[in-house]
Design an enzyme around this catalytic site. Structure first.
Site, PDB file in Angstrom:
ATOM      1  CG  ASP A  63      -0.259  -0.510   2.467  1.00 55.54           C
ATOM      2  OD1 ASP A  63       0.933  -0.193   2.665  1.00 55.54           O
ATOM      3  OD2 ASP A  63      -0.901  -1.219   3.252  1.00 55.54           O
ATOM      4  CG  ASP A  65       0.566   4.008   4.410  1.00 53.50           C
ATOM      5  OD1 ASP A  65      -0.577   3.768   3.997  1.00 53.50           O
ATOM      6  OD2 ASP A  65       1.224   3.205   5.106  1.00 53.50           O
ATOM      7  CG  ASP A 140       8.513   0.418  12.997  1.00 60.14           C
ATOM      8  OD1 ASP A 140       8.838   1.094  12.000  1.00 60.14           O
ATOM      9  OD2 ASP A 140       7.766  -0.582  12.922  1.00 60.14           O
TER      10      ASP A 140
HETATM   11  P1  ATP Z   1       3.987  -3.543   5.215  1.00 59.01           P
HETATM   12  O1  ATP Z   1       4.749  -3.686   3.953  1.00 59.01           O
HETATM   13  O2  ATP Z   1       3.834  -4.818   5.901  1.00 59.01           O
HETATM   14  O3  ATP Z   1       2.732  -2.746   5.084  1.00 59.01           O
HETATM   15  P2  ATP Z   1       4.869  -1.210   6.635  1.00 59.01           P
HETATM   16  O4  ATP Z   1       6.210  -0.800   7.132  1.00 59.01           O
HETATM   17  O5  ATP Z   1       4.266  -0.373   5.567  1.00 59.01           O
HETATM   18  O6  ATP Z   1       4.983  -2.723   6.186  1.00 59.01           O
HETATM   19  P3  ATP Z   1       2.522  -0.628   8.145  1.00 59.01           P
HETATM   20  O7  ATP Z   1       1.946  -1.368   9.286  1.00 59.01           O
HETATM   21  O8  ATP Z   1       1.761  -0.484   6.895  1.00 59.01           O
HETATM   22  O9  ATP Z   1       3.928  -1.303   7.882  1.00 59.01           O
HETATM   23  O10 ATP Z   1       2.907   0.818   8.713  1.00 59.01           O
HETATM   24  C1  ATP Z   1       3.251   1.915   7.897  1.00 59.01           C
HETATM   25  C2  ATP Z   1       4.372   2.708   8.549  1.00 59.01           C
HETATM   26  O11 ATP Z   1       3.942   3.213   9.809  1.00 59.01           O
HETATM   27  C3  ATP Z   1       5.638   1.916   8.857  1.00 59.01           C
HETATM   28  O12 ATP Z   1       6.489   1.847   7.739  1.00 59.01           O
HETATM   29  C4  ATP Z   1       6.236   2.703   9.995  1.00 59.01           C
HETATM   30  O13 ATP Z   1       6.912   3.837   9.519  1.00 59.01           O
HETATM   31  C5  ATP Z   1       5.018   3.179  10.750  1.00 59.01           C
HETATM   32  N1  ATP Z   1       4.661   2.236  11.832  1.00 59.01           N
HETATM   33  C6  ATP Z   1       3.791   1.210  11.756  1.00 59.01           C
HETATM   34  N2  ATP Z   1       3.684   0.565  12.920  1.00 59.01           N
HETATM   35  C7  ATP Z   1       4.499   1.197  13.778  1.00 59.01           C
HETATM   36  C8  ATP Z   1       4.825   1.027  15.152  1.00 59.01           C
HETATM   37  N3  ATP Z   1       4.293   0.041  15.863  1.00 59.01           N
HETATM   38  N4  ATP Z   1       5.703   1.895  15.710  1.00 59.01           N
HETATM   39  C9  ATP Z   1       6.238   2.904  14.995  1.00 59.01           C
HETATM   40  N5  ATP Z   1       5.979   3.122  13.705  1.00 59.01           N
HETATM   41  C10 ATP Z   1       5.121   2.286  13.093  1.00 59.01           C
HETATM   42 MG    MG Z   2       2.295  -0.613   4.754  1.00 53.02          MG
END
Ligand code: ATP
Ligand code: MG
Length: 438
Positions: A63, A65, A140
């Site tokens: 996705d 963001d 994170d």
């Molecule tokens: P995926 O490819 O699995 O979606 P992602 O890194 O995009 O991995 P998401 O859960 O979609 O994970 O979260 C989007 C963003 O929000 C992350 O890249 C990170 O920057 C931030 N984020 C998500 N969860 C946390 C957390 N628990 N603590 C701090 N930052 C977070």
């Molecule tokens: Mg994501």
């Protein structure tokens, strides 16, 4: 190239197109449109997080963001098809033709007042807006904190994430121990990124994971359930399991599973093969269900408890039903399972003793049960662990492959076929019989 960030004193490194090479066609056009819409109104907006990381790694992002300095109200006003959602931290969902993009206002640094943390240091409220740099440092891992400007085609990096992506390093932003304490789910996210991206943790980020695992007990069970699905139903179940085991985390997610001295749960063939099959099904774009996953994950304690009920005089099916209820109820305290799935998990278990019966109406009824296929797949897994089930599993495999007539012959024997013959004749008018015979 590096300069002072306009938002605060943190230094930002800017990587131009010539360096990162991300192509426009790799990016969701709608997401770019939203950034353009916000910039036209005078706001700043960037693609952020996992999508930038994945683009740099040459992967297709799940996705896209967006992070912006516009408030949720300002974003909502800019886009007609949008909605403000969330209570703890408000976001805007912007929609078009079945697509949804999440737009978040830059978040401020976590508040330091005692009121916003619980006794273990977990953040309870985190809802202040902040600068772009503050937004970066509250994410994170460094690889998850990159911003991409799709208009200038530049990556903005406040935390060294760009180099870490290229070196495939997973590094916590800030002090790992307190960041895990703030939000223990980050240890599961670490396991997921190691499994999915093939990154490796630096020792500073890895060491405290083992001791932070126990803090998962303070996390709401619904959130752990969501993380669990991402770990096991995204095509990397085997790798995820390996990472969770390495850090002794499985035990904290599934306290009812038996562990060895290193806090590794004893996997067993049922679970191991279930995870292999799950990954395989996802590769083949076949559906997967949390119900089957839970059936495999919890089979070890369920079958053990059912045995003890059996010794107390319960029938095999009753024993599995009662044991299933108990084990699921306890598991729900740690990782919530929606009822529509836990119901199916219990059916898969309680159908197992019925496979012993290969003759007569009951065997036929089992074949026509709605959840037959899942229960049969589960029988195949059990046969890997219990040799005495092999010939039974083969019988149920073969019976599905023969014709209807052969099936009836095998299940009912000659008695049924004989008893059916006169009935079939009766249903045809006698005159027809005579006319055809003439
Ligand atoms: P995926 O490819 O699995 O979606 P992602 O890194 O995009 O991995 P998401 O859960 O979609 O994970 O979260 C989007 C963003 O929000 C992350 O890249 C990170 O920057 C931030 N984020 C998500 N969860 C946390 C957390 N628990 N603590 C701090 N930052 C977070
Ligand atoms: Mg994501």
């Amino acid at each position: 190239m590096s300069s002072e960030s306009p938002t605060n004193n943190l230094k930002v490194n800017i990587h131009p197109l010539g360096e990162h090479g991300i192509k426009r066609r790799q990016i969701n056009r709608f997401a770019v449109g939203i950034v353009e819409g916000l910039v036209e109104k005078g706001y700043r907006a960037y693609l952020v997080g996992g999508c930038v990381r994945d683009l740099l790694l040459g992967l297709k992002p799940k996705d896209f963001d967006i992070a912006t300095n516009a408030t949720p109200e300002q974003v909502h006003k800019t886009f007609r098809y949008s909605r403000i959602i969330g209570r703890r931290f408000r976001l805007v969902h912007v929609y078009t033709r079945g697509e949804l993009i999440e737009v978040a206002t830059f978040r401020g640094a976590a508040q330091s007042q005692d009121a916003s943390h619980d006794a273990s240091g977990r953040i309870l409220s985190d809802n202040t807006f902040g600068s772009m740099a503050e937004d970066a440092v509250r994410r994170d891992f460094t690889i998850n904190a990159l911003f991409y400007d799709p208009i200038k085609q530049e990556i903005h990096d406040f935390v060294g994430g760009y180099a870490d992506v290229l070196e495939r390093k997973l590094k916590v932003i800030g002090d790992p121990e307190s960041r895990y304490r703030e939000d223990p789910v980050r240890v599961l996210r670490a396991a997921r990124f190691v499994a999915k991206l093939g990154v490796s943790t630096d020792s500073g980020s890895e060491e405290p994971i083992r001791s932070a695992g126990k803090l998962l007990g303070n996390v709401p069970s619904a959130r752990l359930y969501d993380e669990l699905l991402k770990l096991f139903l995204s095509g990397q179940a085997v790798n995820s399991m390996a990472a969770l085991q390495e850090w002794g985390l499985m035990h904290h997610l599934f306290p009812q599973l038996k562990c060895d001295r290193d806090n590794r749960v004893i996997e067993g063939k049922v679970l191991r093969q279930a995870l292999i099959n799950t990954d395989q099904r996802i590769r083949e774009r076949k559906p997967v269900t949390p119900a089957f996953l839970y059936a495999a994950l919890l089979w070890q304690p369920v079958s053990k408890l059912a045995t003890s009920y059996g010794e107390r005089g319960y029938s095999p099916q009753d024993a599995l039903t009662v044991a299933g209820d108990e084990i699921i109820a306890k598991q729900c305290q740690r990782t919530a399972i929606p009822r529509r799935f836990s119901g199916v998990t219990k059916v898969i278990w309680s159908m197992q003793p019925r496979f012993v019966n290969t003759k007569g109406r009951r065997a036929n009824a089992l074949l026509n049960q709605r959840k037959f296929r899942a229960a049969y797949d589960f029988l195949l897994l059990r046969a890997l662990e219990d040799e005495s089930l092999e010939s039974l599993a083969k019988w149920w495999t073969d019976i599905q492959e023969v014709s209807q007539e052969q099936r009836e012959q095998q299940i009912f024997g000659d008695s049924k076929r004989k008893s059916q013959r006169p009935r079939r004749r009766k249903s045809k008018p006698a005159s027809n019989d005579t006319s055809t015979s003439k």
